[in-house]
Design a protein around this motif. Structure first.
Motif, PDB file in Angstrom:
ATOM      1  N   SER A  89     -13.027   4.395   5.080  1.00 57.72           N
ATOM      2  CA  SER A  89     -14.137   3.580   5.583  1.00 57.72           C
ATOM      3  C   SER A  89     -13.658   2.782   6.792  1.00 57.72           C
ATOM      4  O   SER A  89     -12.451   2.660   7.037  1.00 57.72           O
ATOM      5  CB  SER A  89     -14.613   2.626   4.489  1.00 57.72           C
ATOM      6  OG  SER A  89     -13.591   1.676   4.210  1.00 57.72           O
ATOM      7  N   GLN A  90     -14.603   2.204   7.504  1.00 53.13           N
ATOM      8  CA  GLN A  90     -14.240   1.349   8.638  1.00 53.13           C
ATOM      9  C   GLN A  90     -13.443   0.142   8.151  1.00 53.13           C
ATOM     10  O   GLN A  90     -12.505  -0.299   8.801  1.00 53.13           O
ATOM     11  CB  GLN A  90     -15.489   0.893   9.401  1.00 53.13           C
ATOM     12  CG  GLN A  90     -15.147   0.115  10.669  1.00 53.13           C
ATOM     13  CD  GLN A  90     -14.283   0.923  11.637  1.00 53.13           C
ATOM     14  OE1 GLN A  90     -14.568   2.066  11.943  1.00 53.13           O
ATOM     15  NE2 GLN A  90     -13.208   0.316  12.117  1.00 53.13           N
ATOM     16  N   GLN A  91     -13.809  -0.385   6.983  1.00 52.26           N
ATOM     17  CA  GLN A  91     -13.071  -1.521   6.423  1.00 52.26           C
ATOM     18  C   GLN A  91     -11.598  -1.163   6.212  1.00 52.26           C
ATOM     19  O   GLN A  91     -10.717  -1.952   6.510  1.00 52.26           O
ATOM     20  CB  GLN A  91     -13.693  -1.974   5.109  1.00 52.26           C
ATOM     21  CG  GLN A  91     -12.953  -3.150   4.492  1.00 52.26           C
ATOM     22  CD  GLN A  91     -13.548  -3.596   3.161  1.00 52.26           C
ATOM     23  OE1 GLN A  91     -14.581  -3.108   2.731  1.00 52.26           O
ATOM     24  NE2 GLN A  91     -12.882  -4.523   2.522  1.00 52.26           N
ATOM     25  N   MET A  92     -11.338   0.052   5.732  1.00 50.38           N
ATOM     26  CA  MET A  92      -9.950   0.482   5.522  1.00 50.38           C
ATOM     27  C   MET A  92      -9.216   0.656   6.850  1.00 50.38           C
ATOM     28  O   MET A  92      -8.017   0.426   6.915  1.00 50.38           O
ATOM     29  CB  MET A  92      -9.909   1.764   4.719  1.00 50.38           C
ATOM     30  CG  MET A  92     -10.419   1.588   3.315  1.00 50.38           C
ATOM     31  SD  MET A  92     -10.458   3.149   2.497  1.00 50.38           S
ATOM     32  CE  MET A  92      -9.064   2.912   1.438  1.00 50.38           C
ATOM     33  N   MET A  93      -9.954   1.060   7.884  1.00 51.34           N
ATOM     34  CA  MET A  93      -9.326   1.197   9.199  1.00 51.34           C
ATOM     35  C   MET A  93      -8.941  -0.170   9.755  1.00 51.34           C
ATOM     36  O   MET A  93      -8.052  -0.276  10.592  1.00 51.34           O
ATOM     37  CB  MET A  93     -10.256   1.923  10.168  1.00 51.34           C
ATOM     38  CG  MET A  93     -10.482   3.389   9.810  1.00 51.34           C
ATOM     39  SD  MET A  93      -8.979   4.363   9.596  1.00 51.34           S
ATOM     40  CE  MET A  93      -8.419   4.530  11.284  1.00 51.34           C
ATOM     41  N   ASN A  94      -9.604  -1.222   9.271  1.00 52.06           N
ATOM     42  CA  ASN A  94      -9.311  -2.588   9.711  1.00 52.06           C
ATOM     43  C   ASN A  94      -8.371  -3.331   8.766  1.00 52.06           C
ATOM     44  O   ASN A  94      -8.049  -4.492   9.017  1.00 52.06           O
ATOM     45  CB  ASN A  94     -10.608  -3.383   9.852  1.00 52.06           C
ATOM     46  CG  ASN A  94     -11.499  -2.831  10.942  1.00 52.06           C
ATOM     47  OD1 ASN A  94     -11.020  -2.262  11.915  1.00 52.06           O
ATOM     48  ND2 ASN A  94     -12.794  -2.968  10.762  1.00 52.06           N
ATOM     49  N   THR A  95      -7.951  -2.698   7.683  1.00 49.37           N
ATOM     50  CA  THR A  95      -7.068  -3.331   6.704  1.00 49.37           C
ATOM     51  C   THR A  95      -5.650  -2.837   6.936  1.00 49.37           C
ATOM     52  O   THR A  95      -5.369  -1.645   6.764  1.00 49.37           O
ATOM     53  CB  THR A  95      -7.513  -2.982   5.267  1.00 49.37           C
ATOM     54  OG1 THR A  95      -8.857  -3.412   5.088  1.00 49.37           O
ATOM     55  CG2 THR A  95      -6.615  -3.641   4.241  1.00 49.37           C
ATOM     56  N   PRO A  96      -4.735  -3.728   7.318  1.00 47.00           N
ATOM     57  CA  PRO A  96      -3.369  -3.266   7.568  1.00 47.00           C
ATOM     58  C   PRO A  96      -2.612  -2.979   6.273  1.00 47.00           C
ATOM     59  O   PRO A  96      -2.834  -3.615   5.248  1.00 47.00           O
ATOM     60  CB  PRO A  96      -2.724  -4.429   8.320  1.00 47.00           C
ATOM     61  CG  PRO A  96      -3.546  -5.614   8.005  1.00 47.00           C
ATOM     62  CD  PRO A  96      -4.916  -5.138   7.635  1.00 47.00           C
ATOM     63  N   ALA A  97      -1.729  -2.001   6.347  1.00 46.41           N
ATOM     64  CA  ALA A  97      -0.730  -1.827   5.297  1.00 46.41           C
ATOM     65  C   ALA A  97       0.322  -2.914   5.537  1.00 46.41           C
ATOM     66  O   ALA A  97       0.336  -3.565   6.586  1.00 46.41           O
ATOM     67  CB  ALA A  97      -0.111  -0.444   5.378  1.00 46.41           C
ATOM     68  N   VAL A  98       1.193  -3.109   4.572  1.00 49.83           N
ATOM     69  CA  VAL A  98       2.170  -4.191   4.635  1.00 49.83           C
ATOM     70  C   VAL A  98       3.584  -3.615   4.654  1.00 49.83           C
ATOM     71  O   VAL A  98       3.878  -2.646   3.952  1.00 49.83           O
ATOM     72  CB  VAL A  98       1.997  -5.133   3.412  1.00 49.83           C
ATOM     73  CG1 VAL A  98       3.028  -6.244   3.414  1.00 49.83           C
ATOM     74  CG2 VAL A  98       0.602  -5.715   3.386  1.00 49.83           C
ATOM     75  N   ASP A  99       4.452  -4.225   5.460  1.00 45.11           N
ATOM     76  CA  ASP A  99       5.876  -3.890   5.457  1.00 45.11           C
ATOM     77  C   ASP A  99       6.464  -4.522   4.197  1.00 45.11           C
ATOM     78  O   ASP A  99       6.806  -5.695   4.177  1.00 45.11           O
ATOM     79  CB  ASP A  99       6.545  -4.441   6.711  1.00 45.11           C
ATOM     80  CG  ASP A  99       8.026  -4.131   6.770  1.00 45.11           C
ATOM     81  OD1 ASP A  99       8.586  -3.574   5.792  1.00 45.11           O
ATOM     82  OD2 ASP A  99       8.648  -4.462   7.795  1.00 45.11           O
ATOM     83  N   GLY A 100       6.555  -3.733   3.129  1.00 49.44           N
ATOM     84  CA  GLY A 100       6.975  -4.255   1.830  1.00 49.44           C
ATOM     85  C   GLY A 100       8.446  -4.577   1.712  1.00 49.44           C
ATOM     86  O   GLY A 100       8.853  -5.296   0.808  1.00 49.44           O
ATOM     87  N   GLY A 101       9.260  -4.061   2.596  1.00 47.88           N
ATOM     88  CA  GLY A 101      10.684  -4.359   2.541  1.00 47.88           C
ATOM     89  C   GLY A 101      11.518  -3.230   3.102  1.00 47.88           C
ATOM     90  O   GLY A 101      11.005  -2.157   3.448  1.00 47.88           O
TER      91      GLY A 101
END
Length: 186
Positions: free
Chosen positions: A64-76
């Motif tokens: 979705s567009q919302q997912m395209m605007n949601t960043p993944a996170v540098d978990g470590g």
């Protein structure tokens, strides 16, 4: 501090100015598992340039567009190619386990379908993780390398990434501008 009493599951770690590991400067680490065998968790305040949607699109999943605007996170820094999903709800997936009340971690691909169809309201897709060997984290805490803050769902899932560290400092009553980079002992 009595190392036998130290249990950090569902806590945030904030590096103190004396921590000598540049990989953790200005990070907020969420501890998922802490046992006598070691500990591991995720940096939860360092968004990646890749979005959740872009990562799912690479796997040919709908986004979705919302997912395209949601960043993944540098978990470590450990296994940076591996994705882990911290989420609210129950451990309903193949490789899920409970971290705390209403917080789970899932490592199996079946959760990605649920992400793709917007079935999870609060989640973080973490790429990579942090880990400590047996006794390592306890030694670092005893040496004063980490501040410990009880975790909460709003900070973990709702607070903007740039504000998470400040939210924990405020919760602990710490004014980061007053922290000294080098501590001396008399």
């Amino acid at each position: 501090m009595n190392q036998a009493l130290l249990k950090l599951n569902h806590h945030f770690l904030i590096p103190t100015p004396q921590l000598q590991d540049d990989r953790f400067v200005d990070t907020l680490v969420y501890i998922c598992r802490h046992t006598k065998e070691g500990a591991w968790g995720f940096v939860v305040n360092q968004p990646l340039p890749n979005s959740v949607g872009a990562l799912l699109a690479d796997l040919d999943l709908p986004v979705s567009q919302q997912m395209m605007n949601t960043p993944a996170v540098d978990g470590g820094p450990v296994r940076i190619e591996a994705g882990f999903v911290l989420h609210t709800g129950q451990p309903d997936f193949k490789s899920s386990f409970v971290i705390a009340e209403n917080v789970c971690l899932t490592t199996s691909k079946d959760i990605l379908q649920h992400l793709a169809f917007g079935e999870l309201s609060h989640y973080l897709l973490c790429m990579g993780h942090c880990s400590w060997s047996k006794g390592q984290l306890e030694a670092e805490v005893c040496a004063g390398d980490w501040y410990i803050c009880p975790a909460d769902l709003p900070t973990l899932f709702l607070t903007p990434f740039a504000d998470r560290l400040a939210a924990c400092y405020a919760k602990m009553g710490i004014k980061p501008e007053r922290l000294a980079a080098n501590l001396g002992y008399a």
